[in-house]
Enzyme design. Structure first.
Site, PDB file in Angstrom:
ATOM      1  CB  SER A 157     -16.721  48.173  59.960  1.00 43.29           C
ATOM      2  OG  SER A 157     -17.169  48.913  58.853  1.00 43.29           O
ATOM      3  CG  ASP A 158     -13.957  47.659  53.687  1.00 42.95           C
ATOM      4  OD1 ASP A 158     -12.734  47.661  53.869  1.00 42.95           O
ATOM      5  OD2 ASP A 158     -14.474  47.951  52.597  1.00 42.95           O
ATOM      6  CE  LYS A 159      -9.509  53.677  54.336  1.00 43.94           C
ATOM      7  NZ  LYS A 159      -9.938  54.651  53.335  1.00 43.94           N
ATOM      8  CB  THR A 160     -12.749  51.964  50.900  1.00 43.01           C
ATOM      9  OG1 THR A 160     -11.424  52.288  51.323  1.00 43.01           O
ATOM     10  CG2 THR A 160     -13.094  52.746  49.639  1.00 43.01           C
TER      11      THR A 160
ATOM     12  CB  THR B  90     -18.051  50.244  55.196  1.00 44.04           C
ATOM     13  OG1 THR B  90     -18.049  49.241  54.175  1.00 44.04           O
ATOM     14  CG2 THR B  90     -18.934  49.797  56.349  1.00 44.04           C
TER      15      THR B  90
END
Length: 181
Positions: free
Chosen positions: A13-16, A18
């Site tokens: 998963s992406d961080k920013t 999400t």
């Protein structure tokens, strides 16, 4: 939904935006050469970011507006894909780029979980801005559900190791920092 994941063993998963809100806040500004004040650096940063819809740009411009600091006027600006933005102000070339793109160590206090952008004037680093992003309320619970189902969540982000590590530790997951789109 999580129930229909079947034989999936890893989710990346992406961080920013999400796992986090994607709403950065300016935490601090550092002068790297002692020549510029915090206000001058913020004026330059907001000026070079004017017109950008990137979350980091929006947070800097919002902060400058809240602090009643006038943005510097840039003749032209251009996005540097995957790195930041560059522009010309009063005959000097400026760039506001990620710490990864700068690729040199800077002598500032690293705040846990902070994303750092470096302001460069005519090839020399003159300032840095540290920005923070908050976890979404549901992120920790989702990571726990995935782990309970035998799925390994991994977070990937373009942010520096410090920012990635802070979020990953809060969520109890693995991470990969300094990734490119």
């Amino acid at each position: 939904s999580v129930e229909s994941l079947g034989c999936v063993s890893v989710i990346c998963s992406d961080k920013t935006g999400t796992l986090t809100t994607g709403e950065f806040k300016v935490l601090k500004v550092d002068s790297l050469d002692g020549t510029y004040s915090e206000e001058e650096l913020l004026s330059l940063m907001a000026g070079i970011e004017a017109g950008s819809s990137h979350p980091i740009a929006q947070s800097i411009m919002s902060y400058v507006s809240d602090e009643n600091i006038e943005s510097a006027n840039f003749n032209s600006t251009e996005v540097i894909s995957g790195e930041g933005v560059k522009g010309v102000h009063q005959g000097s070339e400026y760039a506001l780029i990620s710490q990864k793109a700068y690729a040199e160590n800077i002598d500032i206090e690293m705040l846990p979980g902070a994303t750092i952008s470096i302001l460069i004037k005519d090839g020399k680093a003159i300032g840095a801005v540290s920005l923070g992003d908050e976890l979404k309320a549901t992120s920790k619970e989702l990571m726990d559900v995935l782990k309970n189902k035998g799925i390994t969540p991994i977070m990937a982000t373009g942010d520096n190791d410090n920012a990635a590590k802070g979020v990953a530790e809060a969520l109890g997951i693995e991470y990969r920092a300094n990734q490119s789109p």
